[in-house]
Write a protein that holds these residues in place. Structure first.
Motif, PDB file in Angstrom:
ATOM      1  N   ILE A  55     -18.566  34.340   7.860  1.00  0.00           N
ATOM      2  CA  ILE A  55     -19.628  35.021   8.615  1.00  0.00           C
ATOM      3  C   ILE A  55     -20.025  34.182   9.830  1.00  0.00           C
ATOM      4  N   ILE A  56     -20.210  32.889   9.632  1.00  0.00           N
ATOM      5  CA  ILE A  56     -20.567  31.988  10.733  1.00  0.00           C
ATOM      6  C   ILE A  56     -19.489  32.019  11.816  1.00  0.00           C
ATOM      7  N   LEU A  57     -18.240  31.876  11.407  1.00  0.00           N
ATOM      8  CA  LEU A  57     -17.135  31.882  12.377  1.00  0.00           C
ATOM      9  C   LEU A  57     -17.033  33.229  13.085  1.00  0.00           C
ATOM     10  N   ALA A  58     -17.247  34.309  12.354  1.00  0.00           N
ATOM     11  CA  ALA A  58     -17.160  35.643  12.961  1.00  0.00           C
ATOM     12  C   ALA A  58     -18.255  35.863  13.996  1.00  0.00           C
ATOM     13  N   GLU A 111     -17.777  36.404  17.983  1.00  0.00           N
ATOM     14  CA  GLU A 111     -18.303  37.602  18.646  1.00  0.00           C
ATOM     15  C   GLU A 111     -19.263  37.241  19.775  1.00  0.00           C
ATOM     16  N   GLU A 112     -20.158  36.312  19.519  1.00  0.00           N
ATOM     17  CA  GLU A 112     -21.199  35.963  20.493  1.00  0.00           C
ATOM     18  C   GLU A 112     -20.691  35.027  21.589  1.00  0.00           C
ATOM     19  N   GLU A 118     -22.862  24.982  18.465  1.00  0.00           N
ATOM     20  CA  GLU A 118     -22.128  25.408  19.661  1.00  0.00           C
ATOM     21  C   GLU A 118     -20.627  25.348  19.393  1.00  0.00           C
ATOM     22  N   PRO A 119     -19.902  26.459  19.659  1.00  0.00           N
ATOM     23  CA  PRO A 119     -18.443  26.415  19.487  1.00  0.00           C
ATOM     24  C   PRO A 119     -17.813  25.461  20.501  1.00  0.00           C
ATOM     25  N   THR A 120     -16.739  24.797  20.083  1.00  0.00           N
ATOM     26  CA  THR A 120     -16.043  23.829  20.934  1.00  0.00           C
ATOM     27  C   THR A 120     -14.744  24.427  21.473  1.00  0.00           C
ATOM     28  N   ASP A 121     -14.039  23.648  22.278  1.00  0.00           N
ATOM     29  CA  ASP A 121     -12.718  24.071  22.752  1.00  0.00           C
ATOM     30  C   ASP A 121     -11.760  24.261  21.585  1.00  0.00           C
ATOM     31  N   ILE A 128     -19.376  41.466  13.655  1.00  0.00           N
ATOM     32  CA  ILE A 128     -20.571  40.809  13.102  1.00  0.00           C
ATOM     33  C   ILE A 128     -21.416  40.377  14.275  1.00  0.00           C
ATOM     34  N   GLU A 129     -22.622  40.870  14.305  1.00  0.00           N
ATOM     35  CA  GLU A 129     -23.537  40.580  15.409  1.00  0.00           C
ATOM     36  C   GLU A 129     -24.838  40.023  14.874  1.00  0.00           C
TER      37      GLU A 129
END
Length: 119
Positions: A22-25, A29-30, A91-94, A117-118
């Motif tokens: 869920i977190i990764l999705a 998405e965001e 925060e997502p990374t490279d 998933i939003e």
């Protein structure tokens, strides 16, 4: 085939738990930084199908604890997120972007996740 099997195995390991999926999705998405509270609300909505206002304190505490002690550290140690504990910001990374093709394939076949998933 030139794909890195270690990267694929890492994605499989990260996707082993539904809350991490869920977190990764939601991060996929965001495509932006999210607060721990955002992640908690998304897990409640997707997994428990409840808003925060209708959830027991025990459930909220359990999700919060699992985020802080299990899921965020695992994602951070894999290098797919950066976590600012002072600001409670993920925060997502490279590296997250490089895992995206494998991640998308895994998330697309998960029958327990709604698409998309939003927050």
């Amino acid at each position: 085939m030139t794909e890195d099997p270690i990267a694929f195995d890492a994605v499989l390991d990260l996707c082993r738990d539904k809350h991490r999926r869920i977190i990764l999705a939601v991060l996929a998405e965001e495509r932006r930084s999210l607060t721990v509270n955002d992640l908690r609300k998304t897990i409640l909505s997707c997994d428990h199908h409840l808003p925060v206002t209708e959830t027991s304190e025990a459930t909220l505490t359990e999700i919060e604890r699992s985020l802080h002690h299990t899921h965020i550290p695992k994602l951070e140690s894999a290098g797919v997120i950066d976590y600012d504990s002072d600001r409670q910001l993920v925060e997502p990374t490279d590296q997250f972007d490089r895992l995206q093709p494998h991640l998308s394939a895994i998330l697309d076949i998960d029958p327990t996740l709604e698409d998309p998933i939003e927050l």
